[in-house]
Write a protein that holds these residues in place. Sequence first.
Motif, PDB file in Angstrom:
ATOM      1  N   GLU A   3     -21.826  21.387   9.629  1.00  0.00           N
ATOM      2  CA  GLU A   3     -22.004  21.550  11.307  1.00  0.00           C
ATOM      3  C   GLU A   3     -20.615  21.379  12.011  1.00  0.00           C
ATOM      4  OE1 GLU A   3     -24.482  20.241   9.483  1.00  0.00           O
ATOM      5  OE2 GLU A   3     -26.379  21.204  10.060  1.00  0.00           O
ATOM      6  N   THR A   4     -19.943  20.159  11.609  1.00  0.00           N
ATOM      7  CA  THR A   4     -18.783  19.633  12.331  1.00  0.00           C
ATOM      8  C   THR A   4     -17.765  20.864  11.999  1.00  0.00           C
ATOM      9  OG1 THR A   4     -17.954  18.458  10.425  1.00  0.00           O
ATOM     10  CG2 THR A   4     -19.095  17.351  12.029  1.00  0.00           C
ATOM     11  N   ALA A   5     -17.685  21.396  10.859  1.00  0.00           N
ATOM     12  CA  ALA A   5     -16.853  22.709  10.616  1.00  0.00           C
ATOM     13  C   ALA A   5     -17.100  23.857  11.205  1.00  0.00           C
ATOM     14  CB  ALA A   5     -16.591  22.888   9.298  1.00  0.00           C
ATOM     15  N   ILE A   6     -18.364  24.008  11.576  1.00  0.00           N
ATOM     16  CA  ILE A   6     -18.702  25.122  12.458  1.00  0.00           C
ATOM     17  C   ILE A   6     -18.349  25.016  13.777  1.00  0.00           C
ATOM     18  CG2 ILE A   6     -20.724  26.681  13.081  1.00  0.00           C
ATOM     19  CD1 ILE A   6     -20.499  27.404  10.480  1.00  0.00           C
ATOM     20  N   ALA A   7     -18.926  23.695  14.168  1.00  0.00           N
ATOM     21  CA  ALA A   7     -18.710  23.588  15.619  1.00  0.00           C
ATOM     22  C   ALA A   7     -16.730  23.581  15.842  1.00  0.00           C
ATOM     23  CB  ALA A   7     -18.853  22.070  16.043  1.00  0.00           C
ATOM     24  N   GLN A   8     -16.107  23.102  15.044  1.00  0.00           N
ATOM     25  CA  GLN A   8     -14.713  23.271  15.263  1.00  0.00           C
ATOM     26  C   GLN A   8     -14.261  24.533  15.101  1.00  0.00           C
ATOM     27  OE1 GLN A   8     -12.728  20.342  15.992  1.00  0.00           O
ATOM     28  NE2 GLN A   8     -11.510  22.314  16.573  1.00  0.00           N
ATOM     29  N   SER A   9     -14.697  25.383  14.257  1.00  0.00           N
ATOM     30  CA  SER A   9     -14.415  26.869  14.434  1.00  0.00           C
ATOM     31  C   SER A   9     -14.784  27.557  15.693  1.00  0.00           C
ATOM     32  CB  SER A   9     -14.831  27.368  13.033  1.00  0.00           C
ATOM     33  OG  SER A   9     -15.600  28.537  13.158  1.00  0.00           O
ATOM     34  N   THR A  37     -28.773  29.924   7.532  1.00  0.00           N
ATOM     35  CA  THR A  37     -27.742  28.796   7.493  1.00  0.00           C
ATOM     36  C   THR A  37     -27.960  27.628   7.122  1.00  0.00           C
ATOM     37  OG1 THR A  37     -27.599  28.516   9.770  1.00  0.00           O
ATOM     38  CG2 THR A  37     -26.227  30.174   8.583  1.00  0.00           C
ATOM     39  N   PHE A  38     -29.412  27.014   7.652  1.00  0.00           N
ATOM     40  CA  PHE A  38     -29.787  25.801   7.707  1.00  0.00           C
ATOM     41  C   PHE A  38     -28.957  24.964   8.396  1.00  0.00           C
ATOM     42  CE2 PHE A  38     -31.608  27.701   3.726  1.00  0.00           C
ATOM     43  CZ  PHE A  38     -32.729  27.639   4.105  1.00  0.00           C
ATOM     44  N   LEU A  39     -28.089  25.400   9.316  1.00  0.00           N
ATOM     45  CA  LEU A  39     -27.411  24.588  10.248  1.00  0.00           C
ATOM     46  C   LEU A  39     -28.292  23.928  11.496  1.00  0.00           C
ATOM     47  CD1 LEU A  39     -24.491  26.945  10.697  1.00  0.00           C
ATOM     48  CD2 LEU A  39     -24.241  24.841   9.419  1.00  0.00           C
ATOM     49  N   GLY A  40     -27.961  22.566  11.805  1.00  0.00           N
ATOM     50  CA  GLY A  40     -28.734  21.901  12.787  1.00  0.00           C
ATOM     51  C   GLY A  40     -27.894  22.246  14.123  1.00  0.00           C
ATOM     52  N   ILE A  41     -28.590  23.205  14.970  1.00  0.00           N
ATOM     53  CA  ILE A  41     -28.245  23.423  16.341  1.00  0.00           C
ATOM     54  C   ILE A  41     -27.772  22.311  17.101  1.00  0.00           C
ATOM     55  CG2 ILE A  41     -28.760  24.727  18.373  1.00  0.00           C
ATOM     56  CD1 ILE A  41     -30.297  26.778  16.520  1.00  0.00           C
ATOM     57  N   ASP A  42     -28.746  21.396  17.217  1.00  0.00           N
ATOM     58  CA  ASP A  42     -28.522  20.168  18.106  1.00  0.00           C
ATOM     59  C   ASP A  42     -27.239  19.338  17.671  1.00  0.00           C
ATOM     60  OD1 ASP A  42     -30.710  20.755  19.380  1.00  0.00           O
ATOM     61  OD2 ASP A  42     -32.084  19.221  18.421  1.00  0.00           O
ATOM     62  N   GLN A  43     -26.839  19.447  16.181  1.00  0.00           N
ATOM     63  CA  GLN A  43     -25.821  18.671  15.836  1.00  0.00           C
ATOM     64  C   GLN A  43     -24.374  19.428  16.259  1.00  0.00           C
ATOM     65  OE1 GLN A  43     -27.950  18.467  12.042  1.00  0.00           O
ATOM     66  NE2 GLN A  43     -26.336  17.195  11.455  1.00  0.00           N
ATOM     67  N   ILE A  44     -24.564  20.736  16.330  1.00  0.00           N
ATOM     68  CA  ILE A  44     -23.449  21.797  16.426  1.00  0.00           C
ATOM     69  C   ILE A  44     -23.328  21.516  17.933  1.00  0.00           C
ATOM     70  CG2 ILE A  44     -22.734  24.097  16.790  1.00  0.00           C
ATOM     71  CD1 ILE A  44     -24.181  24.785  14.180  1.00  0.00           C
ATOM     72  N   ARG A  45     -24.357  21.534  18.854  1.00  0.00           N
ATOM     73  CA  ARG A  45     -24.085  21.284  20.425  1.00  0.00           C
ATOM     74  C   ARG A  45     -23.394  19.956  20.458  1.00  0.00           C
ATOM     75  NH1 ARG A  45     -26.775  23.438  24.447  1.00  0.00           N
ATOM     76  NH2 ARG A  45     -28.297  24.555  23.405  1.00  0.00           N
ATOM     77  N   PHE A  46     -24.056  18.820  20.040  1.00  0.00           N
ATOM     78  CA  PHE A  46     -23.435  17.458  20.112  1.00  0.00           C
ATOM     79  C   PHE A  46     -21.978  17.543  19.675  1.00  0.00           C
ATOM     80  CE2 PHE A  46     -22.439  13.301  18.300  1.00  0.00           C
ATOM     81  CZ  PHE A  46     -22.862  12.356  19.316  1.00  0.00           C
ATOM     82  N   TRP A  47     -21.646  18.209  18.542  1.00  0.00           N
ATOM     83  CA  TRP A  47     -20.165  18.256  18.193  1.00  0.00           C
ATOM     84  C   TRP A  47     -19.243  18.898  19.097  1.00  0.00           C
ATOM     85  CZ3 TRP A  47     -16.556  15.817  15.423  1.00  0.00           C
ATOM     86  CH2 TRP A  47     -16.723  14.941  14.422  1.00  0.00           C
ATOM     87  N   ILE A  48     -19.788  20.113  19.848  1.00  0.00           N
ATOM     88  CA  ILE A  48     -18.802  20.870  20.619  1.00  0.00           C
ATOM     89  C   ILE A  48     -18.703  19.822  22.060  1.00  0.00           C
ATOM     90  CG2 ILE A  48     -18.804  22.981  22.096  1.00  0.00           C
ATOM     91  CD1 ILE A  48     -20.041  24.360  19.903  1.00  0.00           C
ATOM     92  N   GLU A  49     -19.811  19.307  22.354  1.00  0.00           N
ATOM     93  CA  GLU A  49     -19.774  18.739  23.700  1.00  0.00           C
ATOM     94  C   GLU A  49     -18.637  17.550  23.661  1.00  0.00           C
ATOM     95  OE1 GLU A  49     -23.852  18.143  24.997  1.00  0.00           O
ATOM     96  OE2 GLU A  49     -23.922  20.288  25.717  1.00  0.00           O
ATOM     97  N   ASN A  50     -18.633  16.787  22.440  1.00  0.00           N
ATOM     98  CA  ASN A  50     -17.801  15.891  21.993  1.00  0.00           C
ATOM     99  C   ASN A  50     -16.545  16.276  22.243  1.00  0.00           C
ATOM    100  OD1 ASN A  50     -18.845  12.839  21.663  1.00  0.00           O
ATOM    101  ND2 ASN A  50     -20.654  14.229  21.233  1.00  0.00           N
ATOM    102  N   GLN A  51     -16.218  17.352  21.752  1.00  0.00           N
ATOM    103  CA  GLN A  51     -14.973  17.796  21.470  1.00  0.00           C
ATOM    104  C   GLN A  51     -14.086  18.566  22.509  1.00  0.00           C
ATOM    105  OE1 GLN A  51     -13.249  17.342  18.448  1.00  0.00           O
ATOM    106  NE2 GLN A  51     -14.813  15.990  18.148  1.00  0.00           N
TER     107      GLN A  51
END
Length: 124
Positions: A3-9, A37-51
């Motif tokens: 998730e962090t890799a996707i969020a960063q990209s 993809t079994f990606l956690g949307i909430d985790q991606i959102r959280f990472w994006i908002e943090n970055q």
Amino acid sequence: MHETAIAQSIIDTVMTHADKAGAKHVDKVEIEIGELTFLGIDQIRFWIENQIAGTVAEKAEWIFHSVPGGIRCPACQYEGDIKTAETEDHFRLPVFACPECGQANIEITQGRDAWIKAIHVEID
Ligand SMILES: [Zn+2]
């Protein structure tokens, strides 16, 4: 970690686009995430908002669309949604087999990717 890799990209792509467009603000970003993809949307959102604090995308609205899994069966020509089954601990997981003939050798036609569908920016 996935998730962090996707969020960063996603962030990198949005920033590059905003920069090229000369954007003052990013208003809205629409992202499609395939179910398989079994990606956690909430985790991606959280990472994006943090970055993105302090960037042009700080106030952007992040919209996630979930794209269902699709399959094609070479044996019986079935084409459509992948079926899901409930596990003992009540998760629904996709069944990687043809719902018509049970063939396990299926092709996945949809739901394997994550991509940015649209980036809306404000230029002045
Ligand atoms: Zn089949």
